[in-house]
Design an enzyme around this catalytic site. Structure first.
Site, PDB file in Angstrom:
ATOM      1  N   ASN A  34       5.038  65.108  25.157  1.00  0.00           N
ATOM      2  CA  ASN A  34       4.061  64.790  24.114  1.00  0.00           C
ATOM      3  C   ASN A  34       4.489  65.321  22.755  1.00  0.00           C
ATOM      4  O   ASN A  34       4.344  64.653  21.725  1.00  0.00           O
ATOM      5  CB  ASN A  34       2.690  65.378  24.483  1.00  0.00           C
ATOM      6  CG  ASN A  34       1.900  64.430  25.367  1.00  0.00           C
ATOM      7  OD1 ASN A  34       2.470  63.549  25.997  1.00  0.00           O
ATOM      8  ND2 ASN A  34       0.595  64.615  25.424  1.00  0.00           N
ATOM      9  N   ASP A  36       5.450  62.350  20.455  1.00  0.00           N
ATOM     10  CA  ASP A  36       4.351  62.064  19.540  1.00  0.00           C
ATOM     11  C   ASP A  36       4.675  62.526  18.126  1.00  0.00           C
ATOM     12  O   ASP A  36       3.972  62.189  17.178  1.00  0.00           O
ATOM     13  CB  ASP A  36       3.068  62.774  20.009  1.00  0.00           C
ATOM     14  CG  ASP A  36       2.448  62.074  21.209  1.00  0.00           C
ATOM     15  OD1 ASP A  36       2.966  61.011  21.569  1.00  0.00           O
ATOM     16  OD2 ASP A  36       1.471  62.597  21.767  1.00  0.00           O
ATOM     17  N   ASP A  86      -6.293  35.957 -12.227  1.00  0.00           N
ATOM     18  CA  ASP A  86      -6.448  35.670 -13.644  1.00  0.00           C
ATOM     19  C   ASP A  86      -5.085  35.292 -14.219  1.00  0.00           C
ATOM     20  O   ASP A  86      -4.047  35.722 -13.710  1.00  0.00           O
ATOM     21  CB  ASP A  86      -6.966  36.894 -14.397  1.00  0.00           C
ATOM     22  CG  ASP A  86      -8.450  37.137 -14.140  1.00  0.00           C
ATOM     23  OD1 ASP A  86      -9.167  36.157 -13.926  1.00  0.00           O
ATOM     24  OD2 ASP A  86      -8.864  38.300 -14.142  1.00  0.00           O
ATOM     25  N   ASP A 106     -16.681  40.468 -13.939  1.00  0.00           N
ATOM     26  CA  ASP A 106     -15.856  40.165 -12.762  1.00  0.00           C
ATOM     27  C   ASP A 106     -16.210  41.045 -11.578  1.00  0.00           C
ATOM     28  O   ASP A 106     -15.741  40.813 -10.458  1.00  0.00           O
ATOM     29  CB  ASP A 106     -14.367  40.355 -13.085  1.00  0.00           C
ATOM     30  CG  ASP A 106     -13.851  39.296 -14.047  1.00  0.00           C
ATOM     31  OD1 ASP A 106     -14.417  38.191 -14.061  1.00  0.00           O
ATOM     32  OD2 ASP A 106     -12.894  39.583 -14.777  1.00  0.00           O
ATOM     33  N   ASP A 139     -10.836  41.742 -14.638  1.00  0.00           N
ATOM     34  CA  ASP A 139     -10.711  42.829 -15.608  1.00  0.00           C
ATOM     35  C   ASP A 139     -11.998  43.093 -16.374  1.00  0.00           C
ATOM     36  O   ASP A 139     -12.234  44.200 -16.829  1.00  0.00           O
ATOM     37  CB  ASP A 139      -9.564  42.558 -16.594  1.00  0.00           C
ATOM     38  CG  ASP A 139      -9.704  41.207 -17.283  1.00  0.00           C
ATOM     39  OD1 ASP A 139     -10.738  40.539 -17.124  1.00  0.00           O
ATOM     40  OD2 ASP A 139      -8.759  40.815 -17.996  1.00  0.00           O
ATOM     41  N   ASN A 181       2.182  56.600  27.331  1.00  0.00           N
ATOM     42  CA  ASN A 181       1.044  57.101  28.101  1.00  0.00           C
ATOM     43  C   ASN A 181       0.840  56.300  29.382  1.00  0.00           C
ATOM     44  O   ASN A 181       0.572  56.867  30.446  1.00  0.00           O
ATOM     45  CB  ASN A 181      -0.234  57.059  27.254  1.00  0.00           C
ATOM     46  CG  ASN A 181      -0.244  58.114  26.165  1.00  0.00           C
ATOM     47  OD1 ASN A 181       0.209  57.877  25.062  1.00  0.00           O
ATOM     48  ND2 ASN A 181      -0.750  59.289  26.471  1.00  0.00           N
TER      49      ASN A 181
END
Length: 933
Positions: free
Chosen positions: A754, A758, A351, A664, A660, A726
């Site tokens: 891990n 991780d 718009d 719409d 708005d 992994n």
């Protein structure tokens, strides 16, 4: 309507305590309801009375589902299959007499649960913060003035002002209902909006009136689809109709995003590969006659190494933190899945008013009775004056044009806020008209009080004008305000300096040229017109709005006003950035073609200018053929937005659409990314949108695209990092088994890897600063998988390098230093591999060695922390017994570091070769071009 003002103590039995709300307000007249609630419709409640009533009724919010207790959420961390496998391994280790492994596994599980619990809480808090930003508001009349308050603050007796697109914030009785229709499908299941009025429902005593037939009532969480209304609140919170069925309406858990589903699927495939690797290992180990206890623990270690259990938690937290950052920049993303869409957006349909422009409307020019005038002053400050463009013109006559504009408007001037800046409550365009009237010496409240409305038609985007009716000498004076072309088509007369004259073809051409002249200056043009009627359509007739509209012909056109809405200073740069990123920007506006074209030129929006009338003449196929070349859509209706989205989607574009107004909502739902305006947007639009702009600023949309790309880029980084780790572990175990080597890592060492990998490094990659040049790349295709063939090959290559390096250290160090040192060096090498693996993950195509290398301080802090932990695990005697390690010399540490760096060296060499190849192709192409020239 005058209603007795009575806020005495009899209010208590009227609304009662929470178990005695006002009974059957739909059967009573509006006046009776207001009186029983002790409120004057002209003044509203006082703040002191509001506070007193809120003490009795509580906040206007529905009961929320109780949050799952923390201790249960902590126990949830132990519910995954992997955790159960590890618990089984701990029991198995205890059975075979290895209590050390049992204790360590249990400690690791506890640490893993704590990390998961903390990450989950952080993600949940981020999402809760976003929900808090979406608290709805309501316009109320209190102490005689209109103000905006949080919907949760409403109490019975509050007077709520509603317009098309607003969501009804509480149950209430209509005092005013002008052309009102409400979507009540959430309560009644009826798909069509229901017409509302102010009349009581006729019913026999004791007869229960169905909800859908209570035409004088508005109910919480329904939405106005058209019209204007004033409603006195009769019930809030749990006492509303929605509150009675709140449990049925409670939302469930948010579904997983396509990205999460894709990663879950990928994780399962990798786990399947790990399962095959475990089967191969177990088969070979059984043939070799390895002890069952040792075999079981190694199998468990391999299982741990293959399952990327940390991936979902890191993904959820990265997305949550990312949308939190976007919210702080002014863009509230309601669904995590929308982040993926942002990263692949190819078109932004925006718009104009308030998004590309400031939405601080200022009336700049008047055309009235053959005179042209200009208005000075800025924004909503009433300081300024009306100045004649030609000497001798009477500027005092401007009031005859501005009075109709004021009477046919609802905006009111607000008291100056912080910093002394003036403001308005209501539509910004109407606010500009009211401010212009003040500059002409008109007092808007006094004028409106002297000419009360007896009927009205609120502005509708389909009809493109607003109507109000006022009594005048026994007849009805009607004023219209709206689009010049629409009012001109309904007019047969024109107000001139000599009085009202017939509007002939020359007069029409002159007015059209005046509109064009104003629009070419970038001004939005509105017209005012009037007519006299003997009577109005019957009150209470549901079709009276259509009947009145059909009678609005033979009008007298009064004049024109040109309103400036300057472009936002940052919008031009944002559009240029979007174009650089391969994202097309299209302006969609209801303004005149010339106005839209002038603003588009100033902002740098490229392409044709097409009007809604031209769109109506196009077939869907013709629109699809032309839509990419169109930069501006002017004079469009909401249904045109849906057609534009459809045409772009048919061409494979990923479209973000702003909106708005209530009409719409359909376009926002049809677009891949619906962007609702947080300031000027209606509640219906905000609900339909995937993202809400708290500042209504176009630059925030482009910044959100950048942030969306960055978030997706970071997801790719930590996914590559974790899954290649992994894969490296799987290949290391599988390679050792095939080569007849001992397992490169123990179960406890795998758990250690891990936890430390991780955790901090993966999370640090999830919040990596956006890399340079991200907005110089074309948008990602929506169909692209996060791990395509190229990325999977890179991961396999990195995993293979890690496996070869780890097993080489294990083999060569055993001959040089012995089995204990070799095992520790292999363990350390695999850990150090992840440092360089993370750097590879940060730079997919470019070299690692740029200024971007040191921009992520959290990554380097996590590296330092992991290195310290690894040194302690290797060199500290108490930990050596736990991790089956032995001390390493400085030389041995350097060997591990050198081997670990190979994964970076290999990737950098390959990227260097690719860059050299591309450079050669470019040079060859230039040479060929020059030769042909």
């Amino acid at each position: 309507m005058a209603i007795k003002d009575d806020q005495s103590s009899h209010f208590l039995p009227a609304i009662g305590a929470k178990d005695a709300p006002l009974r059957d307000p739909h059967l009573q007249t509006a006046t009776a309801v207001a009186e029983s609630l002790g409120v004057n419709s002209a003044q509203g409640l006082g703040e002191a009375e509001v506070a007193r009533r809120r003490e009795l009724t509580g906040e206007n919010r529905l009961a929320e589902r109780p949050r799952r207790p923390g201790w249960l959420r902590f126990l949830d961390q132990f519910r995954s299959l992997l955790i159960l496998i590890l618990l089984g391994a701990a029991v198995l280790a205890g059975v075979v007499g290895d209590l050390k492994d049992t204790i360590v596994i249990l400690i690791v599980l506890l640490i893993n649960a704590v990390i998961g619990f903390v990450q989950e809480n952080r993600a949940e808090r981020s999402l809760e913060a976003l929900r808090d930003m979406l608290v709805p508001t309501a316009r109320v009349r209190r102490d005689g003035s209109v103000r905006v308050v949080g919907a949760v603050e409403l109490v019975p007796g509050d007077l709520v002002l509603l317009e098309a697109g607003d969501r009804v914030p509480a149950d209430g009785r209509f005092l005013v209902a002008e052309s009102v229709e409400i979507d009540e499908s959430a309560l009644t299941g009826e798909s069509q909006p229901v017409a509302k009025d102010t009349l009581p429902v006729g019913a026999a005593p004791g007869e229960k009136v169905p909800l859908a037939d209570r035409t004088g009532m508005g109910y919480m969480n329904t939405a106005l689809t058209r019209g204007r209304a004033e409603l006195v609140v009769t019930a809030t919170g749990a006492q509303t109709e929605v509150g009675a069925i709140a449990e049925l309406l409670a939302s469930g858990e948010e579904p997983k995003s396509p990205l999460q589903v894709q990663l879950d699927s990928l994780g399962k495939r990798i786990a399947l590969i790990g399962g095959i690797a475990i089967a191969i290992y177990v088969t070979i180990a059984l043939v070799r006659g390895e002890p069952l206890g040792e075999l079981a623990l190694t199998a468990v270690a391999l299982a741990v190494a293959t399952v990327p259990e940390g991936l979902p938690a890191v993904l959820a937290l990265t997305l949550a933190l990312g949308v939190g950052r976007m919210a702080r920049r002014g863009a509230i993303v309601k669904r995590l899945a929308s982040v993926e869409t942002l990263g692949s957006a190819t078109v932004i349909c925006s718009d104009k008013t308030g998004t590309l422009t400031l939405n601080q409307m200022t009336a700049r020019a008047l055309v009235f009775a053959g005179q042209r005038m200009r208005i000075d002053g800025e924004g909503y400050s009433p300081t300024g004056s009306i100045i004649a463009e030609t000497a001798g013109q009477r500027t005092g006559d401007a009031g005859r044009l501005l009075e109709p504009f004021v009477l046919c408007s609802d905006a009111v001037l607000a008291s100056p806020g912080a910093g002394g800046r003036a403001g308005i409550v209501g539509d910004p365009t109407e606010g500009a008209l009211v401010v212009a009237a003040v500059k002409a010496g008109i007092d808007a409240p006094t004028l409106r009080a002297a000419h009360p409305r007896v009927a009205e038609l609120p502005f509708d985007s389909a009809r493109k004008f607003m109507v109000t009716a006022h009594e005048e000498d026994g007849r009805i004076r009607v004023y219209l305000k709206g689009a010049p072309d629409v009012l001109l088509a309904r007019s047969t007369a024109l107000l001139t300096a000599e009085g009202v004259r017939d509007l002939d073809a020359a007069g029409r051409d002159q007015l059209a040229s005046e509109v064009t002249a104003l629009a070419s200056r970038g001004l939005r043009v509105l017209a005012a017109a009037t007519t006299l009627m003997d009577d109005l359509p019957a009150a209470g007739d549901p079709s009276n709005a259509d009947a009145l509209e059909h009678r609005l012909t033979g009008l007298t056109l009064l004049g024109l006003v040109g309103i400036a809405d300057p472009p936002r200073p940052q919008a031009k740069d944002a559009i240029a950035l979007a174009h650089r990123a391969g994202v097309s920007v299209k302006m969609i506006t209801g303004d005149h073609r010339d106005t839209a074209a002038a603003i588009a030129r100033e902002l740098g929006i490229r392409g044709e200018v097409v009007t809604g009338a031209e769109l109506d003449r196009m077939t869907p196929e013709e629109l699809s053929e032309r839509v990419e070349s169109i930069g501006v859509f002017a004079r469009v209706a909401p249904e045109h937005k849906v057609a534009i989205v459809g045409a772009l989607t048919a061409l494979g574009h990923v479209t973000a659409m702003t909106g708005d107004g209530v009409n719409d909502a359909a376009a926002l739902r049809a677009a891949h990314m619906g962007v609702a305006m947080g300031i000027t947007g209606t509640e219906v639009t905000k609900e339909a949108g995937d993202m809400i702009l708290t500042d209504d600023d176009f630059a925030t949309i482009v910044a959100s695209v950048h942030e969306g790309r960055s978030i997706y880029d970071n997801v790719v980084k930590f996914v590559r990092f974790q899954l290649s780790t992994n894969i490296g572990a799987i290949l290391s175990f599988l390679g050792a088994t095939v080569a007849g080597l001992p397992a490169p890592l123990t179960a406890i060492q795998v758990l250690w890897v891990n936890i430390i990998m991780d955790g901090p490094p993966a999370m640090a990659l999830g919040v990596d600063p956006a890399r340079p040049g991200l907005m110089d790349e074309p948008p990602r295709r929506a169909t692209d998988r996060i791990l395509d063939r190229t990325r999977l090959l890179r991961m396999l290559r990195a995993g293979a390098v890690m496996a070869v390096g780890t097993l080489s250290v294990l083999t060569l160090a055993e001959g040089a230093y012995g089995a204990a040192v070799a095992s520790t060096m292999a363990f350390t090498t695999f850990v150090l591999f992840q440092f360089f693996n993370a750097l590879n993950a940060r730079a997919e195509r470019q070299t690692v060695f740029t200024r971007h290398l040191f921009t992520n301080r959290w990554l380097w802090i996590s590296f330092a922390a992991v290195l310290v932990l690894q040194v302690l695990a290797v060199q500290l005697a108490p930990l050596q017994g736990i991790f089956d390690t032995t001390s390493l010399s400085a030389t041995q540490w350097l060997i591990c570091l050198a081997v670990a760096s190979c994964v970076l060296v290999v990737e950098e060499t390959i990227k260097l070769a690719h860059r050299a190849g591309r450079s050669a192709e470019t040079t060859a192409g230039r040479g060929c071009w020059c030769g042909e020239g």
